[in-house]
Design a protein around this motif. Structure first.
Motif, PDB file in Angstrom:
ATOM      1  N   GLU A 545      10.743  -0.388   6.734  1.00 54.73           N
ATOM      2  CA  GLU A 545       9.469  -0.830   6.180  1.00 54.73           C
ATOM      3  C   GLU A 545       8.352  -0.139   6.961  1.00 54.73           C
ATOM      4  N   ALA A 546       7.460   0.534   6.229  1.00 51.83           N
ATOM      5  CA  ALA A 546       6.385   1.273   6.888  1.00 51.83           C
ATOM      6  C   ALA A 546       5.149   1.254   6.002  1.00 51.83           C
ATOM      7  N   GLU A 547       4.013   1.580   6.612  1.00 53.54           N
ATOM      8  CA  GLU A 547       2.755   1.584   5.868  1.00 53.54           C
ATOM      9  C   GLU A 547       1.870   2.714   6.365  1.00 53.54           C
ATOM     10  N   HIS A 548       0.916   3.102   5.512  1.00 56.18           N
ATOM     11  CA  HIS A 548      -0.102   4.043   5.973  1.00 56.18           C
ATOM     12  C   HIS A 548      -1.453   3.616   5.420  1.00 56.18           C
ATOM     13  N   ARG A 561       2.158   0.131   1.458  1.00 54.07           N
ATOM     14  CA  ARG A 561       3.346  -0.278   2.236  1.00 54.07           C
ATOM     15  C   ARG A 561       4.585   0.077   1.422  1.00 54.07           C
ATOM     16  N   ARG A 562       5.560   0.692   2.058  1.00 56.19           N
ATOM     17  CA  ARG A 562       6.786   1.105   1.355  1.00 56.19           C
ATOM     18  C   ARG A 562       8.003   0.567   2.099  1.00 56.19           C
ATOM     19  N   ARG A 563       8.963   0.077   1.308  1.00 58.46           N
ATOM     20  CA  ARG A 563      10.214  -0.438   1.869  1.00 58.46           C
ATOM     21  C   ARG A 563      11.381   0.335   1.257  1.00 58.46           C
ATOM     22  N   PHE A 564      12.198   0.937   2.124  1.00 54.49           N
ATOM     23  CA  PHE A 564      13.427   1.611   1.709  1.00 54.49           C
ATOM     24  C   PHE A 564      14.614   0.717   2.052  1.00 54.49           C
ATOM     25  N   THR A 565      15.498   0.514   1.092  1.00 56.07           N
ATOM     26  CA  THR A 565      16.735  -0.218   1.340  1.00 56.07           C
ATOM     27  C   THR A 565      17.889   0.605   0.800  1.00 56.07           C
ATOM     28  N   LEU A 566      18.793   1.023   1.671  1.00 56.12           N
ATOM     29  CA  LEU A 566      19.939   1.834   1.260  1.00 56.12           C
ATOM     30  C   LEU A 566      21.216   1.020   1.375  1.00 56.12           C
ATOM     31  N   PRO A 569      27.676   1.592   0.719  1.00 58.96           N
ATOM     32  CA  PRO A 569      28.914   1.625  -0.070  1.00 58.96           C
ATOM     33  C   PRO A 569      28.667   1.851  -1.564  1.00 58.96           C
ATOM     34  N   ARG A 570      27.615   1.263  -2.109  1.00 59.11           N
ATOM     35  CA  ARG A 570      27.331   1.380  -3.539  1.00 59.11           C
ATOM     36  C   ARG A 570      26.452   2.582  -3.851  1.00 59.11           C
ATOM     37  N   LEU A 571      25.967   3.243  -2.836  1.00 55.88           N
ATOM     38  CA  LEU A 571      25.053   4.369  -2.946  1.00 55.88           C
ATOM     39  C   LEU A 571      23.893   4.005  -3.859  1.00 55.88           C
ATOM     40  N   ASN A 572      23.196   2.978  -3.437  1.00 56.96           N
ATOM     41  CA  ASN A 572      22.027   2.485  -4.158  1.00 56.96           C
ATOM     42  C   ASN A 572      20.825   2.532  -3.220  1.00 56.96           C
ATOM     43  N   LEU A 573      19.796   3.252  -3.629  1.00 58.86           N
ATOM     44  CA  LEU A 573      18.574   3.344  -2.839  1.00 58.86           C
ATOM     45  C   LEU A 573      17.460   2.629  -3.592  1.00 58.86           C
ATOM     46  N   GLN A 574      16.900   1.604  -2.969  1.00 62.68           N
ATOM     47  CA  GLN A 574      15.795   0.858  -3.559  1.00 62.68           C
ATOM     48  C   GLN A 574      14.520   1.156  -2.783  1.00 62.68           C
ATOM     49  N   ILE A 575      13.446   1.441  -3.533  1.00 57.13           N
ATOM     50  CA  ILE A 575      12.157   1.761  -2.922  1.00 57.13           C
ATOM     51  C   ILE A 575      11.113   0.829  -3.513  1.00 57.13           C
ATOM     52  N   SER A 576      10.508   0.022  -2.674  1.00 64.28           N
ATOM     53  CA  SER A 576       9.472  -0.909  -3.122  1.00 64.28           C
ATOM     54  C   SER A 576       8.136  -0.506  -2.508  1.00 64.28           C
ATOM     55  N   ASP A 577       7.150  -0.278  -3.372  1.00 61.76           N
ATOM     56  CA  ASP A 577       5.804   0.079  -2.930  1.00 61.76           C
ATOM     57  C   ASP A 577       4.860  -1.072  -3.199  1.00 61.76           C
ATOM     58  N   THR A 578       4.182  -1.507  -2.156  1.00 65.06           N
ATOM     59  CA  THR A 578       3.198  -2.580  -2.272  1.00 65.06           C
ATOM     60  C   THR A 578       1.820  -2.031  -1.955  1.00 65.06           C
ATOM     61  N   LEU A 579       0.886  -2.266  -2.862  1.00 65.32           N
ATOM     62  CA  LEU A 579      -0.513  -1.901  -2.642  1.00 65.32           C
ATOM     63  C   LEU A 579      -1.311  -3.172  -2.415  1.00 65.32           C
ATOM     64  N   GLU A 580      -2.020  -3.192  -1.299  1.00 60.76           N
ATOM     65  CA  GLU A 580      -2.844  -4.348  -0.964  1.00 60.76           C
ATOM     66  C   GLU A 580      -4.292  -3.908  -0.818  1.00 60.76           C
ATOM     67  N   GLY A 581      -5.216  -4.768  -1.242  1.00 58.20           N
ATOM     68  CA  GLY A 581      -6.627  -4.439  -1.135  1.00 58.20           C
ATOM     69  C   GLY A 581      -7.426  -5.171  -2.181  1.00 58.20           C
ATOM     70  N   VAL A 582      -8.384  -4.470  -2.783  1.00 58.77           N
ATOM     71  CA  VAL A 582      -9.229  -5.092  -3.797  1.00 58.77           C
ATOM     72  C   VAL A 582      -9.391  -4.141  -4.975  1.00 58.77           C
ATOM     73  N   GLY A 583      -9.628  -4.689  -6.158  1.00 60.29           N
ATOM     74  CA  GLY A 583      -9.937  -3.903  -7.335  1.00 60.29           C
ATOM     75  C   GLY A 583      -8.718  -3.419  -8.091  1.00 60.29           C
ATOM     76  N   LYS A 584      -8.983  -2.667  -9.139  1.00 64.05           N
ATOM     77  CA  LYS A 584      -7.948  -2.106  -9.988  1.00 64.05           C
ATOM     78  C   LYS A 584      -7.674  -0.661  -9.570  1.00 64.05           C
TER      79      LYS A 584
END
Length: 668
Positions: A545-548, A561-566, A569-584
């Motif tokens: 889990e990291a952010e910039h 903020r981005r989260r990598f989960t590997l 055994p199943r060779l499944n890579l999940q990438i979750s991106d979270t944007l925090e702040g204000v506005g659209k």
């Protein structure tokens, strides 16, 4: 030293190296060298005898100063050489040189004719005038020219290709070709004139290769004392040029380091002279300083490029070995960090020997032992590290003994390599938090992630806008790739495109770059301030889990903020991106697939990628996929088309987008 005093010292050094010394070189030194007589030069060599005896005297003094000497041509050594490169390949490389046939920076093999035009970019036809080097416009972006082409040819890697063939066959035509190339270069590149005297880095690398040529051919009956006198004067001119044009910068990089290495090589070669001793002492001190300055304690070069990691590693270990051979011991802290550099390279090398292409790549090497080495295979460096530090894990990563190790460490190095155990180590994920790289891996999958800054403490340099980007290799083949580099000056548009955010496997907000470019090798400011909040690894699953903070500068600030989960055994890579702040905000998440992969969008949030060996499902929980064709550059000057997915989502923050890359089956 107090910060204020440190700053004053840096300003003083900058003034000396960037103003005083170059001006002295232009106004006085270059002219002195042009007028230097043979007798005056022999006195500089501390030789008082007749001209015809100087060569034997110099050879006697210099015989044991290099990695090898003609007297190393034992059957054992030559047998090892042909084990690391087939004899036919060695002779083929040399034959190309004999016929002035070269392959440089993606050019393909090209016939350069009977006489080489040393000032010419033979790919574009652009030729720089033989005028004062300081007045030349080496970039010339409007004419699609590339100064790196004449520079690369003038680095004289071809010395090795001729030298090896000469040692194998004792055919004097290889020695004569070496002589002819050197004399032609000297005649057509007077000191201070032309494109090959613009930067000290080129002179430094050329010097190291010329010195190798001395040890290949110094006992050739075809090369007379008259030639060697011109050759040695040429090397002396190179040393004076480097000393007068050190590429000192606000943040020193591989250019300054190359200058240091050049003066170490020249200093050892001429160490019985006052100028050689001066070059050597300065170079050894500077080499140790630059290890601390340019390399993080975890072994990552701060220019943030895997290709430059290899070059910088070579620039450290090659002179270190040469110094040790000459009884000069490098500091313990230097050697410890050098070992860490090897550890980083060992980690990012994938099971098939390939590497993730993060940051710039210009195919730069100190020595190119073969014309056709695979440029993106860094295992040769790890084979050197295996011997230097007696590391069996490095030996296993290298998979074989490379000729790089043979030429630098000789037969004794091979014996050390043979003694190392070949046990297969456990493959584990590793982190390099100071350099900002994280590698999730086992024998089937390799995910390299850049969670660090852009590079060079805010200058950018050879780093790209790839914060929180990644590469995925699985089941023996690349799946998700970085777009590469392709060009510096000969295609400025492509240069900026491929270092930009959308050329990487990361998220882009409101179509803004992660950092604004300032020229071809700089950014205006690095606002990313990356932070890793979680790194967890096990045989079953890795999580990062990291952010910039690059987009905190927007009118409506956003934290990424981005989260990598590997799931290994199943060779499944999940990438979750979270944007925090204000506005659209508009979020675009890019996935670049390796060339040759068949990609199709099945529906708005699902795509299928078919590789040679497997089929992958790519799904998203929101947004919509679109597909396009983009460029991929495996090496400098080379590019091909690839497929790219872009997941687009536009909404009020905060929100999270989740991508899954799942191997569905193995292709028949």
């Amino acid at each position: 030293m107090r910060p204020a005093l440190q700053l004053l010292v840096r300003y003083a050094k900058a003034f000396e190296h960037r103003i005083v010394r170059p001006m002295t070189w232009r106004k006085w030194t270059s002219g002195r060298l042009a007028r230097l007589t043979d007798r005056e030069f022999l006195k500089l060599l501390s030789f008082d005898g007749s001209n015809d005896k100087f060569l034997a005297d110099f050879q006697a003094k210099a015989r044991l100063r290099f990695f090898f000497h003609p007297r190393n041509q034992k059957d054992f050594f030559l047998n090892l050489l042909t084990r690391t490169q087939a004899e036919d390949s060695i002779l083929s490389d040399a034959q190309d040189v004999l016929e002035n046939r070269f392959e440089t920076l993606g050019s393909g093999k090209m016939e350069l004719g009977n006489k080489i035009r040393w000032q010419q970019d033979f790919k574009s036809g652009k030729e720089w005038p033989l005028t004062a080097s300081s007045s030349l416009d080496i970039l010339d972006i409007e004419h699609s020219s590339d100064v790196k082409v004449p520079w690369e040819l003038s680095r004289f890697h071809q010395v090795w290709w001729l030298g090896k063939a000469y040692w194998l066959t004792h055919n004097e035509r290889y020695a004569e070709k070496f002589r002819d190339l050197i004399l032609d270069w000297i005649e057509n590149n007077p000191p201070g004139k032309g494109v090959n005297w613009v930067v000290a880095m080129e002179a430094a690398i050329r010097s190291a290769n010329w010195i190798a040529g001395f040890y290949f051919f110094c006992e050739s009956p075809s090369l007379q004392a008259e030639f060697w006198l011109k050759f040695l004067k040429g090397l002396y001119c190179h040393g004076c040029f480097i000393e007068g044009n050190i590429e000192y910068a606000r943040q020193n990089g591989n250019h300054f380091l190359s200058d240091v290495v050049g003066l170490i090589f020249l200093g050892i070669f001429f160490q019985h002279t006052p100028f050689g001793d001066r070059w050597l002492r300065w170079g050894v001190r500077a080499l140790a300083d630059e290890m601390e300055n340019q390399v993080y304690p975890d072994g990552v070069d701060y220019e943030k490029s895997t290709s430059y990691q290899r070059l910088v590693l070579e620039l450290f270990y090659t002179p270190a070995i040469l110094c040790m051979k000459n009884g000069i011991k490098m500091p313990g802290a230097f050697m410890e960090r050098l070992e860490k550099m090897f550890e980083f390279v060992e980690c990012y090398i994938r099971p098939d020997g390939s590497i993730p292409l993060m940051g710039d790549a210009d195919d730069g090497r100190l020595f190119r032992f073969s014309m056709n080495d695979e440029i993106n295979d860094h295992r040769h460096a790890v084979s050197v590290g295996a011997i230097m530090f007696e590391r069996s894990d490095f030996k296993q990563a290298a998979r074989k003994f490379y000729q790089d190790a043979l030429w630098l460490l000789g037969g004794e190095g091979f014996e050390t390599y043979q003694r190392l155990k070949g046990d297969i180590p456990t493959i584990v994920s590793q982190s390099f938090p100071l350099g900002g790289f994280y590698v999730m891996k086992n024998e089937h999958v390799h995910v390299a992630i850049d969670a660090g800054d852009i590079g060079m403490r805010g200058l950018g340099g050879h780093g790209h806008n790839d914060v929180l980007s990644f590469e995925l290799w699985a089941e023996g083949e690349p799946v998700i790739v970085d777009s590469g580099t392709y060009a510096y000056t000969f295609d400025a548009v492509a240069r900026q495109e491929l270092r930009g955010t959308r050329a990487h496997n990361t998220i882009m907000v409101d179509r803004n770059e992660i950092a604004t470019f300032s020229g071809l090798w700089r950014i205006e400011k690095d606002l990313t301030s990356p932070h890793v909040s979680r790194w967890q690894t096990s045989p079953q699953e890795d999580i990062l889990e990291a952010e910039h903070h690059a987009y905190q500068s927007l009118m409506l600030p956003v934290l990424v903020r981005r989260r990598f989960t590997l799931d290994k055994p199943r060779l499944n890579l999940q990438i979750s991106d979270t944007l925090e702040g204000v506005g659209k905000h508009l979020a675009e998440s890019f996935l670049h697939f390796a060339p040759g992969i068949l990609l199709s969008v099945e529906e708005g949030r699902r795509a299928i990628a078919k590789t040679k060996k497997a089929r992958y499902s790519i799904t998203a929980d929101k947004g919509e996929f679109s597909m396009s064709e983009t460029w991929f550059s495996p090496s400098y000057g080379v590019r091909e088309r690839k497929k790219t997915l872009c997941l687009t989502f536009n909404a009020d923050v905060p929100f999270t987008i989740t991508l899954n890359i799942q191997r569905e089956s193995v292709q028949e």
